[in-house]
Design a protein around this motif. Sequence first.
Motif, PDB file in Angstrom:
ATOM      1  N   VAL A   1       0.754   3.590  -6.117  1.00 56.33           N
ATOM      2  CA  VAL A   1       1.602   3.444  -5.046  1.00 56.33           C
ATOM      3  C   VAL A   1       3.085   4.175  -5.558  1.00 56.33           C
ATOM      4  O   VAL A   1       3.814   4.832  -4.752  1.00 56.33           O
ATOM      5  CB  VAL A   1       1.892   2.177  -4.614  1.00 56.33           C
ATOM      6  CG1 VAL A   1       3.011   1.737  -3.459  1.00 56.33           C
ATOM      7  CG2 VAL A   1       0.579   1.560  -3.869  1.00 56.33           C
TER       8      VAL A   1
ATOM      9  N   GLU B   1       2.937   7.954  -5.815  1.00 55.92           N
ATOM     10  CA  GLU B   1       3.047   8.647  -4.592  1.00 55.92           C
ATOM     11  C   GLU B   1       4.619   8.748  -3.863  1.00 55.92           C
ATOM     12  O   GLU B   1       4.882   9.418  -3.144  1.00 55.92           O
ATOM     13  CB  GLU B   1       2.169   8.119  -3.568  1.00 55.92           C
ATOM     14  CG  GLU B   1       0.771   8.126  -3.908  1.00 55.92           C
ATOM     15  CD  GLU B   1      -0.291   7.356  -2.864  1.00 55.92           C
ATOM     16  OE1 GLU B   1       0.327   6.523  -2.098  1.00 55.92           O
ATOM     17  OE2 GLU B   1      -1.477   7.722  -3.223  1.00 55.92           O
ATOM     18  N   ALA B   2       5.486   7.465  -4.350  1.00 57.24           N
ATOM     19  CA  ALA B   2       6.848   7.739  -3.953  1.00 57.24           C
ATOM     20  C   ALA B   2       7.588   8.534  -4.777  1.00 57.24           C
ATOM     21  O   ALA B   2       8.918   8.645  -4.604  1.00 57.24           O
ATOM     22  CB  ALA B   2       7.279   6.358  -3.865  1.00 57.24           C
TER      23      ALA B   2
ATOM     24  N   SER C   1       0.797  -1.408   0.074  1.00 60.63           N
ATOM     25  CA  SER C   1       0.066  -0.032   0.100  1.00 60.63           C
ATOM     26  C   SER C   1       0.974   1.220   0.094  1.00 60.63           C
ATOM     27  O   SER C   1       0.153   2.116  -0.420  1.00 60.63           O
ATOM     28  CB  SER C   1      -0.615   0.123   1.369  1.00 60.63           C
ATOM     29  OG  SER C   1      -0.072  -0.150   2.548  1.00 60.63           O
ATOM     30  N   GLU C   2       2.207   1.187   0.303  1.00 56.59           N
ATOM     31  CA  GLU C   2       2.939   2.114   0.454  1.00 56.59           C
ATOM     32  C   GLU C   2       4.310   1.889   0.204  1.00 56.59           C
ATOM     33  O   GLU C   2       5.011   0.875   0.805  1.00 56.59           O
ATOM     34  CB  GLU C   2       2.730   2.966   1.816  1.00 56.59           C
ATOM     35  CG  GLU C   2       3.572   4.134   2.037  1.00 56.59           C
ATOM     36  CD  GLU C   2       3.579   4.791   3.309  1.00 56.59           C
ATOM     37  OE1 GLU C   2       4.128   5.691   3.828  1.00 56.59           O
ATOM     38  OE2 GLU C   2       2.732   4.175   4.260  1.00 56.59           O
TER      39      GLU C   2
END
Length: 552
Positions: A266, A269-270, A179-180
């Motif tokens: 994911v 977002e990084a 999720s991350e």
Amino acid sequence: MTTTPLSADVLVIGWGLSGLVAATEAVDAGRRVILIDQEPRTNLGGQAWWSFGGLFFIDSPEQRRFGIRDSIELATQDWFGSAAFDRPEDAWPRRWAEAYLHFAAGEKRSWLRQLGVGFFPVVGWAERGGYGAMGPGNSVPRFHITWGTGPGIVAPFAARVEEAERDGRLTILPRHRVSELLTAEGAVVGARGDVLASAGEERGAPSSRDVVGGFEIAAAATVVAAGGIGGNHDLVRAAWPERLGTPPRHMLTGVPAYVDGSMQRVSTEAGAHLINGDRMWHYVEGITNWDPVWPSHGIRILPGPSSLWLDATGARLPVPLFPGFDTLGTLAHLRATGHDHSWFVTSRQIVEKEFALSGSEQNPDLTGKDVGLLVRSRLAKGPTGPVQAFLDEGEDFIVEDDLESLLEQMQRQPGGDLLDVDAVRREVVARDREIDNDFTKDAQIGMLRSMRAYRGDKLIRTAVPHRLQDPSAGPLIAVKLHVLTRKSLGGINTDLDGRALDAEGAAIPGLFAAGEASGFGGGGMHGYRALEGTFLGGCLFSGRQAGRAAAR
């Protein structure tokens, strides 16, 4: 929620072909590796396991045996004519394309042979083009079928991963959904997510998303090898480009449901930069699987060039949109009609010779490496067993002894009311008249005769040109065709080491991408069009590059 902290030198997310290759390269370099995937372990190998196992080689021994004169120069001409790179962000995809072409002309085959991978001796001719010399398509046959199809190409890498697991050098964690991606001081340092409930579904079947815990894995390098959106029709429609017309209301699904695009969010977002999201590869020869594994499961007909192709109204497709010539050109044309289906009108003799079905499960002779079954099914009279099963059970197949009965049954199909039966009748009769001479103005018939100059086509792929209504070639067969989702051609922008790049083009420390997640290299090494046999090859090459770089 319980969170289990773990650590490794290299974390690989996704155990499809590119992930398996990346993991084995990192293990071979002496690194401790953790390999995770959201699915049950029955799915080790991912989408590649389901594939026909086609691989693109340049100037191979198999080509030379059939008198095919190929070269890196000719293949580059074909690749760049198909890719049509035209964007500033295509800088890395261009370099990946050049590097992959040299890989396909060089060590790719010997590397795979050393791993025990063999190839069917007859080279297939996919994406034939039909435009000018510098236009899209393969100038020569380059589609090499792996002996063992998709499972055959997955097997050596899966075996090496499982051997490393037994030796304690690698850990495999099924049912771990990321999720991350964890970051620290601008670098990716691992991942966290959910542990899903254990599941025992068969390969490809949908699994539950019940959460039973959490996980966190620290890693010096993280490889994202889970990409693609083909199992998520909403994402496919959202990314659908205007140049391909309107997205279909009805599509079949050519990949398992877990190909859901979840790692795209994911990764971005990084800080990873996704490019070319509007480039995609879907087929127009999809048929409804009468024995489905996943929802809306479709199978692609790998067509030879002889069937008469009509749109939903019965209008013949224009030159050179013949079966097997230009996938995306045909998709764009059919989408412009406003209808979600089209038709093949063909004969049993054409089906026997020319219809192959994509997928490992549809080719038990090649997948099972069964020479006896192969000889009986490919060279004997009659369709192969899987094709006959679709003739008997498939909802998209109509078999009749005469044209009028065929037209009547076509009209009874959903959407059949669109069909202009008089137009279809005229097309079939006109096409059949052209067969009477060795010369013709019909471009498709001319191409058929040209194709048969290649021994591989004459042997197993292209039927002797004949009238569709010839009783000795019958019965007549109509096949209703649908759009079948398959591949994303865009993805995470990467350099030649598979390092993920941010929006400014700088490498994100600790983050790598491979396979469909990276558009098979660079964020889209195929450009707008693929030459076939290059998706598995792109997974192999990008997984190798990313695995080696991550290990460093």
